[in-house]
Write a protein that holds these residues in place. Structure first.
Motif, PDB file in Angstrom:
ATOM      1  N   SER A  35       6.296  10.887 131.697  1.00 50.19           N
ATOM      2  CA  SER A  35       6.453   9.521 132.198  1.00 50.19           C
ATOM      3  C   SER A  35       6.516   9.512 133.728  1.00 50.19           C
ATOM      4  O   SER A  35       5.918   8.650 134.382  1.00 50.19           O
ATOM      5  CB  SER A  35       7.714   8.898 131.604  1.00 50.19           C
ATOM      6  N   CYS A  59       3.119   9.879 135.030  1.00 48.09           N
ATOM      7  CA  CYS A  59       2.379   8.613 134.908  1.00 48.09           C
ATOM      8  C   CYS A  59       2.698   7.662 136.063  1.00 48.09           C
ATOM      9  O   CYS A  59       1.864   6.849 136.459  1.00 48.09           O
ATOM     10  CB  CYS A  59       2.694   7.929 133.582  1.00 48.09           C
ATOM     11  N   TYR A  60       3.914   7.758 136.591  1.00 42.15           N
ATOM     12  CA  TYR A  60       4.297   6.883 137.697  1.00 42.15           C
ATOM     13  C   TYR A  60       4.111   7.547 139.064  1.00 42.15           C
ATOM     14  O   TYR A  60       4.238   6.876 140.082  1.00 42.15           O
ATOM     15  CB  TYR A  60       5.733   6.384 137.511  1.00 42.15           C
ATOM     16  N   SER A 101      -3.965   7.083 133.892  1.00 44.17           N
ATOM     17  CA  SER A 101      -3.063   5.985 134.220  1.00 44.17           C
ATOM     18  C   SER A 101      -2.919   5.819 135.728  1.00 44.17           C
ATOM     19  O   SER A 101      -2.803   4.705 136.233  1.00 44.17           O
ATOM     20  CB  SER A 101      -1.709   6.257 133.568  1.00 44.17           C
ATOM     21  N   LYS A 131      -3.387   1.956 137.301  1.00 41.68           N
ATOM     22  CA  LYS A 131      -2.236   1.171 137.752  1.00 41.68           C
ATOM     23  C   LYS A 131      -2.361   0.632 139.182  1.00 41.68           C
ATOM     24  O   LYS A 131      -2.082  -0.537 139.404  1.00 41.68           O
ATOM     25  CB  LYS A 131      -0.961   2.002 137.636  1.00 41.68           C
TER      26      LYS A 131
END
Length: 166
Positions: A76, A79-80, A153, A157
């Motif tokens: 996670s 992903c950020y 991702s 984003k």
């Protein structure tokens, strides 16, 4: 203002060929549908998969709850973090549109590989009752798929929202 200049957007927006954007052919629902579909698919896939990931790691890959939760949080976090890479690539090299397209393909490849890793018998951990056993190769394929998703991702984003704003 010269004759014919009023057909262009006037805000230095360019089309895919780097020519001034024509007001009548730019944006509208064609661009909006691309943005909505890509963002909707990305978010549904991310949250749908993320909700079950700890359970899959614990039950199918025989990781303890702590290790499984740690791996999910690392993924996670990736992903950020990867939007920093995606934003840089979009601004410096590819532009938002091509960044979204290329990173959507990477995302889709990761989702496909993840699906295959949990469905094809050679890639899927084999289970004997409630106990599952995964080989190093199966675990490697699973994590490659996860981090392909994180990379994909990262290109979607930072670009989709600003692409939509334009």
């Amino acid at each position: 203002m010269a004759e014919g200049d009023d057909i262009y957007t006037g805000d230095e927006t360019v089309d895919i060929d780097k020519k001034p954007a024509n007001k009548e052919k730019t944006g509208n629902w064609k661009a909006c549908s691309f943005i909505l579909v890509s963002e909707c698919c990305e978010r549904l896939a991310y949250y749908g998969m993320g909700a079950n990931l700890v359970n899959y790691l614990a039950e199918r890959l025989n990781q303890g709850n702590v290790a499984a939760s740690n791996n999910v949080m690392n993924w996670s976090g990736a992903c950020y973090f990867t939007p920093l890479i995606g934003g840089f690539v979009a601004d410096a090299y590819l532009g938002r549109y091509w960044t979204i397209v290329i990173f959507s393909i990477i995302y889709f490849s990761g989702m496909t590989l993840l699906t295959l890793s949990s469905s094809i018998p050679e890639l899927k951990p084999w289970c004997n009752g409630d106990v599952c056993h995964a080989t190093q190769g199966q675990v490697a394929v699973f994590f490659v798929a996860l981090y392909l998703i994180a990379l994909g991702s990262g290109g979607i984003k930072p670009c989709v929202s600003s692409f939509g704003a334009d």
